[in-house]
Design a protein around this motif. Structure first.
Motif: not given
Length: 222
Positions: A32-35, A40-42, A218-219
Motif C-alpha cells: 500500500g505504501g513505502g519507499t 521515492q514514496r510509492v 520497504w516500510e
C-alpha cells in the motif's frame, strides 16, 4: 583517582537499540505504501497489486463469456476482434479456434496460406508462477544476513541507531530484489509473441517497463 564507568552506559545504550531493532518489522514488496529504490514514496494501485500477485503466484484467467481472444499477430496486438470488420473464425485440425482475415480476395478456409491468424480463442489461460519477491529473498538471503550483521556491529560501535539500521536493511533488501528482477537468467525466456513485441527485453519478463520494479518498497513498522 576518580574512575568513570564508560562501559555500562555503552552496554545500556546498545541493549536499548537492539531491543528496539528486534521489535521492528521491515516489510518488503508491492504494498500500500513505502519507499522504493529511488527513495521515492510509492503507493501501489489495485491493478499493480493484481499484476504482482499473478507474477508471484501464477493464475488461471477464465473468460467471462465464451472465450478469451488472445492476440497472436503484430497487427492484432492491443486490439480486439471488433476492430477487424472482415474477421471470421476457423477451427484447426487440432481443435483450436482462431480469428483470421483473408490476406487478399474472398474468404478461403481451405487455403491457409491466404489467411492471417490474428487471434487464438481459449476458454481459459494459465499464467505460470514467476516469483520475484520470494525467489529474490531466497536468492539473496546470505547477503541479507551479512547486511544485518554489519548493522548490528555498527550499533555496537555507536555508529548506528535502530531506526537507521532498519531503514538501511530495508533499502538494501529492495535493491537486491530489484537486481534479481533485472537479471534475465533468473527467469524463463519469453514466448515468440512477447519477443516480437518487446525484442529488447526478450529474456526479461519483468523488465519491459520500470513500473513493477519501481513499485517494490520497504516500510518499517515498530
Amino acid at each position: 583517582m576518580q574512575v568513570r564507568d564508560n562501559i555500562l552506559p555503552h552496554l545500556r545504550r546498545v541493549k536499548a537499540e537492539l531491543e528496539k531493532l528486534n521489535g521492528m518489522k521491515i516489510k518488503i514488496g508491492i504494498q500500500g505504501g513505502g519507499t522504493n529504490i529511488k527513495k521515492q514514496r510509492v503507493t501501489a494501485d489495485a491493478d499493480l497489486l493484481t499484476i504482482a500477485r499473478v507474477h508471484e503466484y501464477g493464475a488461471t484467467i477464465t473468460a467471462s463469456g465464451k472465450n478469451l481472444c488472445i492476440p497472436i499477430h503484430k497487427d492484432s496486438y492491443d486490439k480486439s476482434p471488433r476492430d477487424f470488420q472482415d474477421l471470421f473464425f476457423i477451427r484447426s485440425e487440432e481443435g483450436y479456434l482462431y480469428g483470421v482475415v483473408a490476406k487478399k480476395g474472398r474468404r478461403d478456409k481451405d487455403n491457409p496460406n491466404n489467411l492471417k491468424f490474428l487471434f487464438l480463442l481459449l476458454p481459459s489461460v494459465t499464467i505460470p508462477e514467476r516469483s520475484f519477491i520470494r525467489a529474490g529473498f531466497d536468492h539473496n538471503k546470505n547477503k541479507l544476513a551479512e547486511i544485518v550483521q554489519k548493522e548490528v556491529a555498527l550499533i555496537w560501535q555507536g555508529q548506528q541507531t535502530a531506526e537507521g539500521a532498519a531503514e538501511w536493511i530495508g533499502g538494501q533488501a529492495v535493491g537486491l530484489i530489484y537486481e534479481f528482477m533485472t537479471n534475465a537468467s533468473n527467469f524463463k525466456p519469453k514466448g515468440k509473441i512477447q519477443r516480437e513485441r518487446y525484442p529488447s527485453y526478450a529474456d526479461s519478463p519483468l523488465a519491459v517497463t520500470e513500473r513493477l520494479r519501481n513499485s517494490i518498497t520497504w516500510e518499517v513498522e515498530e
